[in-house]
Enzyme design. Structure first.
Site, PDB file in Angstrom:
ATOM      1  N   CYS A   1       0.831  -1.206   0.000  1.00 16.52           N
ATOM      2  CA  CYS A   1       0.000   0.000   0.000  1.00 16.52           C
ATOM      3  C   CYS A   1       0.861   1.249   0.000  1.00 16.52           C
ATOM      4  O   CYS A   1       2.079   1.210   0.196  1.00 16.52           O
ATOM      5  CB  CYS A   1      -0.879   0.044   1.265  1.00 16.52           C
ATOM      6  SG  CYS A   1      -1.975  -1.365   1.485  1.00 16.52           S
TER       7      CYS A   1
ATOM      8  N   ASP B   1      17.349  38.076 -13.255  1.00 17.66           N
ATOM      9  CA  ASP B   1      15.949  38.065 -13.667  1.00 17.66           C
ATOM     10  C   ASP B   1      15.301  39.393 -13.263  1.00 17.66           C
ATOM     11  O   ASP B   1      15.224  39.712 -12.074  1.00 17.66           O
ATOM     12  CB  ASP B   1      15.231  36.902 -12.978  1.00 17.66           C
ATOM     13  CG  ASP B   1      13.798  36.733 -13.459  1.00 17.66           C
ATOM     14  OD1 ASP B   1      13.090  37.745 -13.609  1.00 17.66           O
ATOM     15  OD2 ASP B   1      13.374  35.587 -13.668  1.00 17.66           O
TER      16      ASP B   1
END
Length: 450
Positions: free
Chosen positions: A36, A416
């Site tokens: 699981c 940037d």
């Protein structure tokens, strides 16, 4: 975090049903023969009956079958494969993209520049399974998706999922899921989502939190007409895939991304899903990222305001590199791409491949781009060096390609202009120095600052 070395953490995660660890590791129960995800709601085994595996393939090789309730094979992928740049991570990204199914283990090794033995040894040591077993686990998941979401005859599903024979397909599905292909399809008919003919309706899981609004706003703002579009709250685009083309429609939901795929060739299903997950950065670990960025008092309020920001990537590294280099000029290239039909919207073309772009645009720069491996299995250091050596490509463009095409979570450029403007407004004068504290998540920091 090396999850296979920390059993106490496993047990705590399973007892807390902590979904953050889904995909990090898998828990098997010896008394039921089932494996699981850690968050499975129906599992409550004693500690002595738990076994932990670093991959679904390892659990399957150990003889456990997938839980029918929590569907561990559909967990988000481990964030390690997107965060790391070593051999194992590069190999896992390529396996997910279908390279082993298309080119074999020898093709995988050739792409990585290592021997088959080295690849097998390192994957076995870290994941408990070699590349063939990992690819087999992916084929089983692809088969389940085709069985449950399409009316395609089961014999055709076998070959579309990559199996060499119908017998191998039947045996693998029964072994992994505990049901025959026919039984899986019968169960799925009761819950199957409606979709247009030829379209598969899927759900792409992710780790919470996810700032879906920010992610999809960025994709919509950058959409290249005829190749991409934003329509009725859904991001749509064309896909160039190994066996043909596709169209994907992606729409955010609270717990998953609704994904509708139309493919010319069903063999491309696993690759298309991988590329869509990569585009949306769905295998990220936002808790780890945000926790570190919150440690900076400057970023803390930005993270608290909109946690779970992702770095939008690309479905095609070469396409993104061309668009990053040519800017608005890339729109004029669309007409040179392969025309496609889109009855549901306004998509008309695939973006042309980089070889076509080089032939149409010419110039040393585009021709040089075509020679650089920017794919998801590429060597980040080598690719950066090759990009930096090209005349006409500045450091900002290199870092943008590293962030969006290569997927480096630490890609960052203080140059940037949007990031610099926000940083100045927050009182950050020496962004290059200050950003060192954000490593290795500077790409995510940039998203909070832009």
């Amino acid at each position: 975090m090396q999850v296979h070395e920390d059993v106490e953490s496993y047990v705590r995660a399973v007892r807390a049903r902590d979904a953050r660890f889904d995909g990090w590791f898998y828990v098997a129960v010896v008394t039921t023969g089932i494996y699981c995800r850690p968050s499975c709601s129906v599992m409550s085994p004693k500690v002595e009956n738990m076994r932990f595996y670093p991959s679904a393939a390892a659990a399957q090789q150990a003889g456990f079958r997938a839980c029918r309730r929590c569907r561990p094979d559909a967990s988000p992928g481990s964030p390690q494969w997107n965060e790391r740049a070593d051999l194992v991570a590069r190999a896992m990204r390529l396996v997910a993209d279908g390279v082993v199914d298309r080119e074999g283990v020898s093709g995988l090794a050739a792409r990585l520049g290592y021997s088959v033995r080295q690849i097998q040894r390192q994957l076995q040591a870290e994941l408990g399974a070699g590349p063939l077993a990992i690819a087999r686990a992916q084929r089983a998941q692809t088969a389940r998706l085709l069985i449950e979401t399409t009316p395609v005859p089961l014999g055709d599903v076998a070959f579309a999922a990559g199996f060499a024979s119908v017998r191998t397909f039947n045996d693998t599905v029964r072994e992994v899921f505990g049901l025959t292909p026919s039984e899986l399809r019968q169960r799925a008919r009761r819950t199957r989502q409606s979709a247009a003919p030829g379209t598969m309706a899927l759900r792409l899981p992710f780790r919470q939190p996810l700032s879906a609004g920010d992610l999809f706003r960025r994709l919509a703002a950058e959409a290249l007409p005829s190749v991409e579009e934003w329509r009725d709250g859904t991001y749509r685009r064309t896909l160039r895939l190994p066996h043909g083309h596709g169209i994907v429609a992606l729409r955010p939901s609270p717990k998953h991304i609704d994904c509708r795929l139309t493919l010319a060739d069903l063999r491309d299903l696993a690759t298309a899903i991988t590329r869509c997950r990569w585009l949306l950065d769905l295998d990220a670990d936002p808790v780890a990222v945000d926790e570190q960025l919150r440690a900076d008092s400057v970023l803390e309020p930005l993270v608290d305001k909109d946690p779970g920001r992702r770095v939008p990537r690309t479905v095609c590294a070469d396409e993104f590199a061309v668009r990053a280099v040519l800017g608005s000029g890339a729109a004029g290239l669309v007409a040179h791409g392969t025309p496609i039909s889109d009855p549901a919207g306004g998509l008309t073309h695939l973006f042309p491949d980089v070889i076509t772009v080089a032939a149409r645009v010419g110039g040393d720069l585009v021709h040089a781009l075509a020679e650089i491996d920017l794919g998801i299995g590429s060597d980040w250091v080598q690719a950066r060096a090759q990009l930096s050596a090209l005349p006409g490509i500045d450091a900002l463009t290199v870092e943008t390609i590293a962030m969006r095409a290569l997927g480096d979570p630490d890609a960052f450029s203080p140059a940037d202009p949007v990031v610099r403007r926000t940083a100045r407004s927050l009182g950050l004068s020496d962004l290059a120095r200050h950003s060192a504290a954000w490593r290795p998540w500077r790409a995510y920091a940039a998203k909070y600052l832009s």
